[in-house]
Write a protein that holds these residues in place. Structure first.
Motif, short mmCIF file in Angstrom:
data_model
loop_
_atom_site.label_atom_id
_atom_site.label_comp_id
_atom_site.label_asym_id
_atom_site.label_seq_id
_atom_site.Cartn_x
_atom_site.Cartn_y
_atom_site.Cartn_z
N TYR A 46 -7.85 10.81 16.03
CA TYR A 46 -7.60 9.37 15.96
C TYR A 46 -7.92 8.84 14.57
O TYR A 46 -7.17 8.05 13.99
N LYS A 47 -9.05 9.29 14.00
CA LYS A 47 -9.44 8.85 12.65
C LYS A 47 -8.41 9.30 11.62
O LYS A 47 -8.01 8.52 10.75
N ASP A 48 -7.96 10.55 11.70
CA ASP A 48 -6.95 11.05 10.77
C ASP A 48 -5.65 10.27 10.90
O ASP A 48 -4.99 9.98 9.91
N GLU A 49 -5.27 9.94 12.13
CA GLU A 49 -4.03 9.20 12.36
C GLU A 49 -4.10 7.80 11.78
O GLU A 49 -3.16 7.34 11.13
N THR A 50 -5.21 7.11 11.98
CA THR A 50 -5.33 5.74 11.47
C THR A 50 -5.44 5.72 9.95
O THR A 50 -4.94 4.81 9.31
N GLN A 51 -6.10 6.72 9.36
CA GLN A 51 -6.22 6.75 7.91
C GLN A 51 -4.89 7.10 7.26
O GLN A 51 -4.58 6.61 6.17
N SER A 52 -4.08 7.92 7.90
CA SER A 52 -2.81 8.29 7.30
C SER A 52 -1.83 7.13 7.32
O SER A 52 -0.91 7.08 6.52
N VAL A 53 -2.01 6.18 8.22
CA VAL A 53 -1.14 5.00 8.28
C VAL A 53 -1.59 3.94 7.30
O VAL A 53 -0.78 3.17 6.78
N ARG A 54 -2.87 3.89 6.99
CA ARG A 54 -3.41 2.82 6.16
C ARG A 54 -2.87 2.84 4.74
O ARG A 54 -2.45 1.80 4.22
N TRP A 55 -2.87 3.98 4.07
CA TRP A 55 -2.50 4.01 2.65
C TRP A 55 -1.04 3.68 2.40
O TRP A 55 -0.75 2.97 1.42
N PRO A 56 -0.09 4.12 3.21
CA PRO A 56 1.28 3.67 2.98
C PRO A 56 1.42 2.15 3.15
O PRO A 56 2.18 1.50 2.41
N LEU A 57 0.69 1.56 4.09
CA LEU A 57 0.74 0.12 4.26
C LEU A 57 0.16 -0.60 3.05
O LEU A 57 0.69 -1.64 2.62
N VAL A 58 -0.90 -0.09 2.48
CA VAL A 58 -1.48 -0.69 1.28
C VAL A 58 -0.50 -0.59 0.12
O VAL A 58 -0.31 -1.56 -0.63
N ALA A 59 0.16 0.55 -0.04
CA ALA A 59 1.11 0.72 -1.13
C ALA A 59 2.31 -0.22 -0.97
O ALA A 59 2.75 -0.85 -1.95
N VAL A 60 2.84 -0.35 0.23
CA VAL A 60 3.97 -1.25 0.47
C VAL A 60 3.55 -2.70 0.24
O VAL A 60 4.28 -3.48 -0.38
N GLY A 61 2.36 -3.06 0.69
CA GLY A 61 1.86 -4.41 0.47
C GLY A 61 1.69 -4.72 -1.00
O GLY A 61 2.05 -5.82 -1.46
N ALA A 62 1.16 -3.79 -1.76
CA ALA A 62 1.00 -4.00 -3.20
C ALA A 62 2.34 -4.12 -3.89
O ALA A 62 2.53 -4.95 -4.80
N ALA A 63 3.32 -3.31 -3.48
CA ALA A 63 4.65 -3.38 -4.07
C ALA A 63 5.30 -4.74 -3.77
O ALA A 63 5.90 -5.36 -4.66
N LEU A 64 5.18 -5.20 -2.55
CA LEU A 64 5.75 -6.51 -2.19
C LEU A 64 5.05 -7.64 -2.94
O LEU A 64 5.72 -8.58 -3.39
N ALA A 65 3.74 -7.54 -3.12
CA ALA A 65 3.03 -8.55 -3.90
C ALA A 65 3.49 -8.53 -5.35
O ALA A 65 3.68 -9.59 -5.96
N GLY A 66 3.70 -7.36 -5.91
CA GLY A 66 4.20 -7.25 -7.29
C GLY A 66 5.59 -7.84 -7.43
O GLY A 66 5.88 -8.54 -8.41
N VAL A 67 6.46 -7.59 -6.47
CA VAL A 67 7.82 -8.17 -6.51
C VAL A 67 7.74 -9.69 -6.41
O VAL A 67 8.44 -10.40 -7.13
N ALA A 68 6.87 -10.21 -5.54
CA ALA A 68 6.75 -11.66 -5.38
C ALA A 68 6.23 -12.31 -6.65
O ALA A 68 6.75 -13.34 -7.09
N VAL A 69 5.21 -11.71 -7.28
CA VAL A 69 4.68 -12.26 -8.52
C VAL A 69 5.73 -12.18 -9.63
O VAL A 69 5.92 -13.12 -10.41
N GLY A 70 6.45 -11.07 -9.72
CA GLY A 70 7.50 -10.93 -10.73
C GLY A 70 8.61 -11.95 -10.52
O GLY A 70 9.11 -12.55 -11.48
#
Length: 82
Positions: free
Chosen positions: A47-71
């Motif tokens: 369960y821990k491995d599954e939740t951690q593997s989902v977290r980092w792609p979500l952080v990367a997508v969120g950062a990319a969307l924030a960068g696009v919005a600021v740009g």
């Protein structure tokens, strides 16, 4: 404690090699108790491995969307200044 676990204050343990070992404190788990604990730990680790593997792609997508919005915001703001 569970019926499959016995809390130990002190005792003498005989190993299969014929050695005697003095122990102080601990818990004896029956084979069924050991297997139950092992299965529970394996489930929690999966369960821990599954939740951690989902977290980092979500952080990367969120950062990319924030960068696009600021740009986009900076790009439209500069056009308005002209």
């Amino acid at each position: 404690m569970d019926a499959e676990a016995i809390e130990i204050r002190d005792g003498l343990v005989h190993t299969f090699d014929g050695e005697e070992k003095q122990i102080e404190g601990g818990v004896y788990l029956s084979p069924a108790g050991y297997l139950a604990q092992s299965n529970e730990l394996a489930t929690l680790r999966a369960y821990k491995d599954e939740t951690q593997s989902v977290r980092w792609p979500l952080v990367a997508v969120g950062a990319a969307l924030a960068g696009v919005a600021v740009g986009f915001w900076l790009g439209t703001r500069r056009r308005d200044d002209d």
